[in-house]
Scaffold this active site. Structure first.
Site, short mmCIF file in Angstrom:
data_model
loop_
_atom_site.label_atom_id
_atom_site.label_comp_id
_atom_site.label_asym_id
_atom_site.label_seq_id
_atom_site.Cartn_x
_atom_site.Cartn_y
_atom_site.Cartn_z
N GLY A 22 0.92 -1.32 -0.35
CA GLY A 22 -0.29 0.24 -0.07
C GLY A 22 0.91 1.19 0.22
O GLY A 22 0.72 2.64 -0.62
N GLN B 204 -2.48 -9.98 -1.02
CA GLN B 204 -1.94 -11.45 -0.69
C GLN B 204 -0.55 -10.88 -0.70
O GLN B 204 0.85 -9.22 -1.13
CB GLN B 204 -2.48 -12.20 -0.87
CG GLN B 204 -3.65 -11.91 -0.07
CD GLN B 204 -4.21 -11.25 -0.74
OE1 GLN B 204 -5.13 -11.12 -2.30
NE2 GLN B 204 -5.30 -10.31 0.60
N HIS C 171 -3.95 -2.50 3.12
CA HIS C 171 -2.97 -1.87 2.83
C HIS C 171 -3.16 -0.19 3.56
O HIS C 171 -3.65 -0.13 3.22
CB HIS C 171 -3.48 -1.43 1.50
CG HIS C 171 -2.66 -2.86 0.31
ND1 HIS C 171 -3.41 -3.32 -1.08
CD2 HIS C 171 -2.65 -3.97 0.89
CE1 HIS C 171 -3.08 -4.97 -1.20
NE2 HIS C 171 -2.73 -5.24 0.13
N THR D 149 -3.88 -5.75 9.73
CA THR D 149 -4.44 -4.61 9.27
C THR D 149 -5.87 -4.65 8.89
O THR D 149 -7.05 -3.89 9.64
CB THR D 149 -4.14 -3.68 8.08
OG1 THR D 149 -2.11 -3.53 7.70
CG2 THR D 149 -4.07 -2.73 7.45
N THR D 150 -6.15 -6.02 8.91
CA THR D 150 -7.36 -6.40 8.33
C THR D 150 -8.15 -7.21 10.02
O THR D 150 -9.54 -6.76 10.53
CB THR D 150 -7.36 -7.06 7.27
OG1 THR D 150 -7.18 -6.56 6.52
CG2 THR D 150 -8.85 -7.69 7.17
P1 GDP Z 1 0.59 -4.29 2.67
O1 GDP Z 1 -0.99 -5.46 3.40
O2 GDP Z 1 1.41 -4.80 1.44
O3 GDP Z 1 0.26 -3.00 2.23
O4 GDP Z 1 1.24 -4.12 4.33
P2 GDP Z 1 0.03 -3.17 5.27
O5 GDP Z 1 0.03 -2.47 5.10
O6 GDP Z 1 -0.53 -4.13 6.24
O7 GDP Z 1 1.06 -3.68 6.81
C1 GDP Z 1 2.80 -2.44 6.60
C2 GDP Z 1 3.05 -1.79 7.65
O8 GDP Z 1 3.89 -1.21 7.38
C3 GDP Z 1 2.10 -0.56 8.02
O9 GDP Z 1 1.39 -0.67 8.97
C4 GDP Z 1 2.56 0.60 7.05
O10 GDP Z 1 2.46 1.29 7.49
C5 GDP Z 1 4.23 0.06 7.31
N1 GDP Z 1 5.00 0.38 6.97
C6 GDP Z 1 5.23 0.30 5.47
N2 GDP Z 1 6.52 0.83 5.14
C7 GDP Z 1 7.53 1.20 6.20
C8 GDP Z 1 8.56 1.18 6.25
O11 GDP Z 1 9.39 1.23 5.31
N3 GDP Z 1 8.58 1.73 7.40
C9 GDP Z 1 8.07 1.35 9.00
N4 GDP Z 1 8.47 1.75 9.68
N5 GDP Z 1 6.67 0.93 8.67
C10 GDP Z 1 6.53 0.44 7.07
P1 IMO Z 2 -2.74 -8.05 1.75
O1 IMO Z 2 -2.96 -7.66 0.85
C1 IMO Z 2 -0.86 -11.02 4.73
C2 IMO Z 2 -3.56 -15.46 4.73
C3 IMO Z 2 -4.41 -15.10 5.89
C4 IMO Z 2 -4.87 -16.53 5.80
C5 IMO Z 2 -4.66 -17.05 4.36
C6 IMO Z 2 -5.84 -16.86 3.71
O2 IMO Z 2 -2.91 -6.87 3.18
O3 IMO Z 2 -0.72 -8.30 2.26
P2 IMO Z 2 -8.44 -15.99 3.36
O4 IMO Z 2 -8.90 -14.78 4.07
O5 IMO Z 2 -7.68 -14.96 2.55
O6 IMO Z 2 -8.65 -16.87 2.74
O7 IMO Z 2 -6.86 -16.52 4.49
O8 IMO Z 2 -4.17 -16.22 4.07
N1 IMO Z 2 -4.09 -13.79 4.70
C7 IMO Z 2 -3.51 -12.39 4.55
N2 IMO Z 2 -2.07 -12.14 4.95
N3 IMO Z 2 -1.83 -9.95 3.95
C8 IMO Z 2 -2.42 -10.58 3.27
O9 IMO Z 2 -2.73 -9.54 2.55
C9 IMO Z 2 -3.27 -11.70 3.64
N4 IMO Z 2 -4.37 -11.63 3.23
C10 IMO Z 2 -4.57 -12.96 3.29
O10 IMO Z 2 -4.56 -14.45 7.35
O11 IMO Z 2 -3.54 -17.41 6.49
MG MG Z 3 -2.05 -5.82 4.53
#
Ligand code: GDP
Ligand code: IMO
Ligand code: MG
Length: 428
Positions: free
Chosen positions: A17, A223, A41, A298-299
């Site tokens: 994200g 994912q 994200h 996050t979710t």
């Molecule tokens: P995504 O699902 O791949 O978009 O990632 P998520 O948002 O679920 O989790 C990533 C977490 O790391 C979030 O809380 C972001 O705000 C945080 N984040 C992303 N890049 C950085 C970084 O370079 N440093 C730190 N400290 N946090 C970051």
């Molecule tokens: P983003 O886009 C991390 C994981 C779940 C579980 C498996 C199956 O934020 O990176 P589901 O509900 O999809 O049938 O669950 O996949 N999972 C994720 N883990 N980031 C995600 O999305 C995920 N989406 C699903 O925790 O292990």
């Molecule tokens: Mg995520």
């Protein structure tokens, strides 16, 4: 034809994200191609902090189209909630479009997700409980309801009645649950149809037109590669194709349109839910990283499992996606450790293994072979250029590049848009 994909290289939550929001300044559209609101994200910029589940992460840039492609599964109420929250915070959502071919997550999918997880007992996957698996199961089983169907009551009702009869039998006779009401389901679907109507488009044509006009399109992965239904640590995976092939089928674009494939990796590893994770840290170091990084989902808010960077998995991920470049996020979290480790191989059944095994049992028996590197005292946090990074952090990046086999083009040093080092231009 300039499409660029941003794909999770590990088990999700790599910081896609943040990177999409950072790159979206240079593009005309951001499109989601797989998954649903199992994704979370996080975007942090001058407008605030946003947790996006279905809305593409370029939404904070005015004028950038947000497109939800056919490969995504949609929970209409959750999409509407997300749009309303964005509207309330002054973010323009009028450029958002939803594919008429995207499948709908129905209430029985959410119920079945929970019932199936309970029935799995100790072998539970640890799903997000959003109905994702059951929705994709109906899609490939040719029993799904698509967004376009919601707009056409006449053909929708008989489809729904047939499916509901079967789902209710499953819920009541197999799992001993409560049946869903036919009338409530019909009126819910018709209401959703009216809610979604203004957003519904033939998105494959919109994307094609943008590419034909030489407009830049960012393909937003959800994912991660190791959760991919084909390439991930099956069966502990999600039910969609987060990898590059999923971008083609999930949008209806041809592979020649994709000029770059960027793999997003955390500087260490995390995983939510069950399944093998060879470089997992079940110790004080893992706990320290989790607390420092606030590694909670996050979710779902669940604690994420922590491990060292797994270069075996990283190389495999590069191979199945053809990454042209890498993004290394959360480097700042490793600041201050006396040493940092990289998993460079596995050991199982008395043998050394240098590839990511397909067999889940074998993957589960894999012990990491770790390479230790000196840490760094000076912070990388908030750095915006390579010259601000301490020497040992640069060496760490170099080693990750070597092992994964692809150049690091962006280093992320904090959650906000500004805390980014652009090593090499990704989108010309
Ligand atoms: P995504 O699902 O791949 O978009 O990632 P998520 O948002 O679920 O989790 C990533 C977490 O790391 C979030 O809380 C972001 O705000 C945080 N984040 C992303 N890049 C950085 C970084 O370079 N440093 C730190 N400290 N946090 C970051
Ligand atoms: P983003 O886009 C991390 C994981 C779940 C579980 C498996 C199956 O934020 O990176 P589901 O509900 O999809 O049938 O669950 O996949 N999972 C994720 N883990 N980031 C995600 O999305 C995920 N989406 C699903 O925790 O292990
Ligand atoms: Mg995520």
């Amino acid at each position: 034809m300039p499409a660029y994909a941003v794909i999770g290289g590990q088990w999700g939550d790599e910081g896609k994200g943040k990177i999409i929001d950072y790159l979206a300044e240079r593009v005309d559209a951001v499109v989601r191609y797989a998954g649903g609101n199992n994704a979370g994200h996080t975007v942090v910029n001058d407008s605030g902090t946003f947790q996006l589940h279905l809305v593409p992460s370029g939404i904070c840039w005015p004028g950038v189209f947000g497109i939800i492609g056919n490969g995504v599964v949609i929970s209409p109420d959750d999409l509407m909630d997300e749009l309303q929250q964005l509207d309330r915070r002054g973010i323009d959502t009028s450029n958002l479009f939803v594919s008429e071919r995207a499948h709908v997550i129905m209430p029985y999918h959410i119920i079945l997700d929970r019932l199936e997880e309970e029935a799995r007992g100790a072998a539970a996957i640890g799903t997000t409980g959003r109905g994702i698996g059951p929705a994709y199961l109906d899609k490939v089983g040719r029993a799904g309801i698509r967004v376009g169907d919601l707009l056409d009551g006449e053909s929708l009702i008989p489809m729904l009645e047939q499916t509901l009869e079967f789902k209710n039998a499953l819920i009541t006779k197999i799992y001993g649950g409560e049946p869903l009401s036919r009338d409530e389901m019909v009126s819910k679907c018709l209401e959703w149809g009216e809610m979604l109507r203004p957003f519904v488009r033939p998105t494959e044509e919109i994307v094609r037109d943008l590419l034909d006009q030489n407009k830049k399109v960012l393909l937003e992965g959800a994912q991660g590669t190791l959760l991919d239904i084909d390439h991930g640590s099956y069966p502990f995976v999600t039910s969609s194709s987060p990898t590059i092939g999923g971008a083609c089928t999930g949008l209806g674009i041809d592979p020649h349109a994709i000029a770059g494939v960027l793999g997003v990796f955390k500087a260490y590893s995390t995983r939510v839910g069950s399944g093998p994770m060879p470089s997992e840290l079940d110790d004080a170091t893992g706990e320290e990283i989790r607390e420092k990084a606030q590694e909670f989902g996050t979710t779902t808010g669940r604690a994420r499992r922590i491990g060292w960077f797994d270069a075996v998995a990283g190389k495999y991920s590069r191979l199945v996606n053809g990454f042209t470049g890498m993004v290394l996020t959360r480097l700042d979290i490793l600041d201050g450790f006396s040493s940092v480790k990289i998993c460079v191989g596995y050991r199982a059944d008395g043998k050394e293994i240098d590839r990511f095994p397909a067999n889940t049992g074998l993957l589960g028996r894999c012990e990491p072979i770790l390479e230790e590197h000196p840490g760094w005292d000076q912070p990388t946090a908030s750095a915006t250029s390579m010259s601000q990074l301490p020497e040992n952090a640069l060496k760490y990046i170099k080693r990750v590049e070597e092992l994964v086999g692809c150049p690091v083009q962006i280093v992320s040093t904090g959650p906000s848009r500004a805390e980014t080092v652009l090593v090499e231009q990704v989108i010309p």
